[in-house]
Design an enzyme around this catalytic site. Sequence first.
Site, PDB file in Angstrom:
ATOM      1  CG  ASP A 119     151.608 -23.041   5.841  1.00 59.12           C
ATOM      2  OD1 ASP A 119     151.125 -22.481   5.919  1.00 59.12           O
ATOM      3  OD2 ASP A 119     151.858 -24.321   6.511  1.00 59.12           O
ATOM      4  CE  LYS A 137     148.832 -23.905   4.068  1.00 54.87           C
ATOM      5  NZ  LYS A 137     148.457 -22.711   3.694  1.00 54.87           N
TER       6      LYS A 137
HETATM    7  P1  NAD Z   1     156.535 -20.576  11.295  1.00 57.39           P
HETATM    8  O1  NAD Z   1     157.084 -21.858  11.186  1.00 57.39           O
HETATM    9  O2  NAD Z   1     156.908 -19.296  11.216  1.00 57.39           O
HETATM   10  O3  NAD Z   1     156.144 -20.298  13.143  1.00 57.39           O
HETATM   11  C1  NAD Z   1     155.646 -21.372  13.634  1.00 57.39           C
HETATM   12  C2  NAD Z   1     155.315 -20.934  15.100  1.00 57.39           C
HETATM   13  O4  NAD Z   1     154.855 -22.106  15.773  1.00 57.39           O
HETATM   14  C3  NAD Z   1     157.023 -21.825  15.263  1.00 57.39           C
HETATM   15  O5  NAD Z   1     157.524 -20.293  16.662  1.00 57.39           O
HETATM   16  C4  NAD Z   1     156.795 -22.927  16.428  1.00 57.39           C
HETATM   17  O6  NAD Z   1     157.678 -22.795  17.830  1.00 57.39           O
HETATM   18  C5  NAD Z   1     155.765 -23.097  17.069  1.00 57.39           C
HETATM   19  N1  NAD Z   1     154.655 -23.830  17.621  1.00 57.39           N
HETATM   20  C6  NAD Z   1     154.655 -25.343  16.523  1.00 57.39           C
HETATM   21  N2  NAD Z   1     153.525 -25.913  17.713  1.00 57.39           N
HETATM   22  C7  NAD Z   1     154.021 -25.008  18.997  1.00 57.39           C
HETATM   23  C8  NAD Z   1     152.610 -25.137  20.214  1.00 57.39           C
HETATM   24  N3  NAD Z   1     152.206 -26.122  20.485  1.00 57.39           N
HETATM   25  N4  NAD Z   1     153.227 -24.631  21.097  1.00 57.39           N
HETATM   26  C9  NAD Z   1     153.034 -23.332  20.459  1.00 57.39           C
HETATM   27  N5  NAD Z   1     153.771 -23.258  19.394  1.00 57.39           N
HETATM   28  C10 NAD Z   1     154.377 -23.898  18.046  1.00 57.39           C
HETATM   29  O7  NAD Z   1     155.213 -20.939  10.292  1.00 57.39           O
HETATM   30  P2  NAD Z   1     154.192 -19.755  10.363  1.00 57.39           P
HETATM   31  O8  NAD Z   1     153.848 -19.167   9.300  1.00 57.39           O
HETATM   32  O9  NAD Z   1     154.389 -18.383  11.751  1.00 57.39           O
HETATM   33  O10 NAD Z   1     152.359 -20.086  10.648  1.00 57.39           O
HETATM   34  C11 NAD Z   1     152.472 -20.821  11.762  1.00 57.39           C
HETATM   35  C12 NAD Z   1     150.651 -20.588  11.535  1.00 57.39           C
HETATM   36  O11 NAD Z   1     149.715 -19.552  10.784  1.00 57.39           O
HETATM   37  C13 NAD Z   1     149.981 -21.794  10.612  1.00 57.39           C
HETATM   38  O12 NAD Z   1     149.072 -22.378  11.302  1.00 57.39           O
HETATM   39  C14 NAD Z   1     149.815 -20.923   9.202  1.00 57.39           C
HETATM   40  O13 NAD Z   1     149.659 -22.202   8.330  1.00 57.39           O
HETATM   41  C15 NAD Z   1     148.887 -19.584   9.296  1.00 57.39           C
HETATM   42  N6  NAD Z   1     149.530 -18.644   7.993  1.00 57.39           N
HETATM   43  C16 NAD Z   1     150.524 -18.548   8.306  1.00 57.39           C
HETATM   44  C17 NAD Z   1     150.233 -17.321   6.559  1.00 57.39           C
HETATM   45  C18 NAD Z   1     152.280 -17.285   6.146  1.00 57.39           C
HETATM   46  O14 NAD Z   1     152.371 -16.044   5.933  1.00 57.39           O
HETATM   47  N7  NAD Z   1     153.440 -17.467   7.116  1.00 57.39           N
HETATM   48  C19 NAD Z   1     149.694 -17.508   6.323  1.00 57.39           C
HETATM   49  C20 NAD Z   1     147.979 -17.407   6.996  1.00 57.39           C
HETATM   50  C21 NAD Z   1     148.458 -18.983   7.941  1.00 57.39           C
END
Ligand code: NAD
Length: 403
Positions: free
Chosen positions: A144, A104
Amino acid sequence: MPNNPWQRALVQLQRTLELTDAHPDLQKRLKEPDRVVEVDVPLTMDSGETKTFRGYRVQHNNIRGPYKGGLRFHPQVDLDEAKALAFWMTMKNALVGVPFGGGKGGIEVDPKELSAGELERLTRNFARELSHVIGPEKDVPAPDVGSNAQMMHWIADEYSKHVGAHSPSVVTGKPVEHGGSEGRTEATGYGGGYVLEAMLTKLGKERAKSVAIQGFGNVGVFLAEYLAGHGFTIIGLSDSKGGIHMPEGIDIKAVEKYKKRQGNLAGFGGTDISSEDVLELPADIIVPAALENSITEKNAPSIKASIVLELANGPTTLEADAILREKGIIVIPDILANAGGVVVSYFEWEQNRNGEKWAKDAVLAKLKEMMESAAERVFAESVSKKISLRDAAYNVALKALAM
Ligand code: NAD
């Protein structure tokens, strides 16, 4: 217990090691990352001024294959967070059975404050700084929080220049026209949906249908779309700017359009709520899909749902986990629930290496099969050992690492 994610990861690891009889060499290897790379990434701003941004790549473990995990672009990125996220990738990849280890990384930056040109230059500079430690057989980054498909293409392009050969398989999560896989964008959200449906059936909780989701980014949007299309009612949604509560159900396509236009969810309809309140709504299922530590000892006692589907990485602190267990709330753990992204990343890597292009239906069918099979292994372990789904998921992963 501090909410430092790496300390938390080590406590979880210790718990698992106590439940299993892993070889001392494996125990030792899992307690520290194999390698940590820290770089200062220079960026010439549009104004002509030069700034530097701190970047990291943590390579936790490669027993099962190349290091694999995302690159986060966020102001709160730090080394301990990256170490924890890399460790979780090692466990997740072992659990779902893809031939990768865990890695990561990220940059301490708010990408929303950069112009398009600045973001491209920063991403390309970061790729150059990392080009000696990444590679299709070495370490394969992915998107991510704060990074996306276009940025993965820039990284592949820089890396290809560095090695003098077209090397799309150095990263996954690329745009489809640049070697990305069909279905990768949807994979984490849909994968969470497949796991949820499988678990509800096993738990005899098919009547749990109302859902509240925190985080409306890549993961939250596709989970919401999937669930809304499969008989669930999304009653609450939030992003970093706030949220909405509509007990009668939210029209997901309409709210996506609204957010694109307005930049936020508030005002769409129903009652405006805070980003955090969404987790305390009277839903059957709550889904943290934003960042770490969103369920803590402060809000855990107020949670009304009976099921937590962890789509963010590390959303529940140790204290909160204990409170949820006491309250009889079932937690479907992150390393299972959000593994869909890395499963389709594996499909993308395979397609790139074999010069293939798989159709979206085929990708999603294979994803469903792998997620259901992982859910089955975790559920069976939890029943046979009488342990939580989280402990069971770690046990299954550790066994795969020990093989
Ligand atoms: P992203 O940046 O596309 O979206 C993140 C979202 O969270 C946004 O809508 C943002 O406004 C919101 N956010 C941030 N702080 C917040 C808060 N305090 N309250 C409410 N909403 C809040 O990111 P993503 O790719 O959707 O990833 C989200 C989570 O999923 C992360 O923890 C990431 O590590 C995990 N994840 C992502 C993937 C992937 O394929 N993208 C895979 C596994 C895990």
